[in-house]
Write an enzyme that holds these catalytic residues in place. Structure first.
Site, PDB file in Angstrom:
ATOM      1  N   ARG A  80      -1.141   2.094  -4.314  1.00  0.00           N
ATOM      2  CA  ARG A  80      -2.257   3.044  -4.366  1.00  0.00           C
ATOM      3  C   ARG A  80      -3.396   2.486  -5.212  1.00  0.00           C
ATOM      4  O   ARG A  80      -4.570   2.656  -4.877  1.00  0.00           O
ATOM      5  CB  ARG A  80      -1.768   4.387  -4.911  1.00  0.00           C
ATOM      6  CG  ARG A  80      -2.772   5.494  -4.710  1.00  0.00           C
ATOM      7  CD  ARG A  80      -2.171   6.849  -4.955  1.00  0.00           C
ATOM      8  NE  ARG A  80      -1.756   7.022  -6.337  1.00  0.00           N
ATOM      9  CZ  ARG A  80      -1.050   8.058  -6.786  1.00  0.00           C
ATOM     10  NH1 ARG A  80      -0.666   9.015  -5.953  1.00  0.00           N
ATOM     11  NH2 ARG A  80      -0.716   8.153  -8.048  1.00  0.00           N
ATOM     12  N   LYS A 183      -7.797   7.084  -6.195  1.00  0.00           N
ATOM     13  CA  LYS A 183      -7.611   7.681  -7.525  1.00  0.00           C
ATOM     14  C   LYS A 183      -8.676   7.111  -8.456  1.00  0.00           C
ATOM     15  O   LYS A 183      -8.405   6.205  -9.250  1.00  0.00           O
ATOM     16  CB  LYS A 183      -6.193   7.390  -8.029  1.00  0.00           C
ATOM     17  CG  LYS A 183      -5.697   8.436  -9.023  1.00  0.00           C
ATOM     18  CD  LYS A 183      -4.207   8.293  -9.257  1.00  0.00           C
ATOM     19  CE  LYS A 183      -3.718   9.286 -10.279  1.00  0.00           C
ATOM     20  NZ  LYS A 183      -3.563  10.637  -9.747  1.00  0.00           N
ATOM     21  N   GLU A 219      -6.722  20.222  -1.738  1.00  0.00           N
ATOM     22  CA  GLU A 219      -5.711  20.109  -2.794  1.00  0.00           C
ATOM     23  C   GLU A 219      -6.130  20.877  -4.035  1.00  0.00           C
ATOM     24  O   GLU A 219      -7.224  21.418  -4.106  1.00  0.00           O
ATOM     25  CB  GLU A 219      -5.365  18.653  -3.104  1.00  0.00           C
ATOM     26  CG  GLU A 219      -6.492  17.822  -3.631  1.00  0.00           C
ATOM     27  CD  GLU A 219      -6.018  16.416  -3.986  1.00  0.00           C
ATOM     28  OE1 GLU A 219      -4.937  16.261  -4.580  1.00  0.00           O
ATOM     29  OE2 GLU A 219      -6.748  15.463  -3.680  1.00  0.00           O
TER      30      GLU A 219
END
Ligand SMILES: *Cc1c(COP(=O)(O)O)cnc(C)c1O
Length: 339
Positions: A80, A183, A219
């Site tokens: 990620r 992220k 989210e």
């Protein structure tokens, strides 16, 4: 022997002994350096400071009953971070360097790993920032990758208690083709005002909808959304949410428990049909949700279970934590043991 009040540690920063760093210069990563400083010195024109070239990870190391130190699915975090680096045009941290950095940081700070049974763990924070000087808007040519660790207490001090969320109809955290799936700090800066508004009104977090149509669930602040409906585990499919490793693991566990898993757009109205709702991420594993307030439309959705978490969320939570602490067989091969 270090004496910290392990069970009352906050989810916050506690100074440890060391952090580790590697610099990317002239097209290559340098040797891992060990530092006892809590500060970084960098150029005033560094691209991370001005143009947001930065990405981070969040993961945990757990001390088991057997005394062993386990880290959960580190390769998923390494992958990620690679995706985030590509997303904002930064140098990619090779997976071997990522593993060496986290394991070195853990070993050097071993006295800060909370004992088994306290519900506490060692939080690991890998960080990648552009350090090269840039005034014109262009990716930097120098980067710093660092890992610091900090012991964190159990997320739920009063037990596994449900929380309330507020739908942030008048805010968006990320655009559909933007950086929501990476992220990166910019997404957090963009979500702060919605989060603070939610907190000020007594909610644990803001629940974001899709930015384009405002019809589907995206989210919940720094955590993915999931719901239980009968024998189904349902979680949103959206290009602007961050792919949570906890969510991915809960899906595997749900399938293993004989449930059906659906990854698809989740319309807001469907909130009225769910048996259980939860937010998931590394910090809490699962935050059970008892209420969602769509304050701008006047709709309120409740998942009461007498103020307790629902049975499926509770089972998923216990199984995932059981694997992380080494209490349950690691049937998916998720743990890496730090020797
Ligand atoms: C980190 C993060 C999550 C949770 O991901 P995990 O891998 O489960 O910790 C969810 N949403 C956002 C926006 C995040 O940054």
């Amino acid at each position: 022997m270090l004496e910290l009040d392990w069970t009352h540690l906050p989810f916050g920063y506690v100074k440890t002994d060391y952090n580790v760093r590697s610099y990317y210069r002239n097209g290559k990563w340098g040797e891992l350096e060990i530092s006892s400083s809590e500060y970084v010195s960098m150029h005033i024109a560094a691209s991370s400071l001005h143009y947001g070239q930065e990405a981070f990870e969040g993961m945990k190391a757990f001390r088991g009953k057997d005394g062993k130190i386990r880290i959960f699915r580190w390769e998923e975090n390494a992958k990620r971070m690679e995706s985030s680096a590509n997303g904002v045009m930064m140098a990619v941290v090779p997976h071997e360097l990522f593993l060496k950095a986290i394991t070195t940081a853990i070993r050097l700070n071993e006295r800060f790993i909370p004992p088994y049974g306290t519900g506490a763990s060692l939080y690991l924070r890998p960080l990648l920032i552009g350090t090269g000087a840039r005034v014109g808007v262009k990716p930097a040519d120098e980067y710093l990758f660092l890992v610091f660790v900090t012991p964190v207490g159990p997320y739920f001090k009063e037990g596994f208690k449900p929380v309330a969320l507020q739908i942030a109809r008048d805010h968006d955290r990320a655009a559909p083709k933007g950086t929501g799936r990476f992220k990166v700090g910019g997404n957090y800066a963009a979500s702060l005002s919605a989060g603070e508004e939610a907190h000020a009104s007594g909610y644990a977090a803001a629940l974001f909808l899709d930015a384009k149509e405002k019809k589907y669930i995206d989210e919940a602040g720094p955590a993915n959304f999931f719901a239980i409906k009968g024998n189904k585990y349902i979680t949103p499919k959206s290009e602007s949410i961050l792919p949570s490793i906890t969510n991915k693991s809960l899906m595997d566990l749900a399938r293993d428990m004989g449930m059906e898993v659906e990854v698809r757009p989740v319309p807001v109205e469907e909130l009225a049909e769910f048996d259980e709702v939860g937010a998931c991420g590394t910090a809490a594993v699962i935050s059970p949700v008892c209420k969602i307030d769509d304050h701008l439309t006047g709709h309120v959705y409740k998942y009461c279970n007498d103020g307790q978490a629902g049975p499926v969320s509770t089972k998923l939570y216990k199984r995932l934590q059981g694997i992380q602490y080494g209490d349950e067989p690691d049937i998916f091969g998720w743990n890496y043991i730090v020797e």
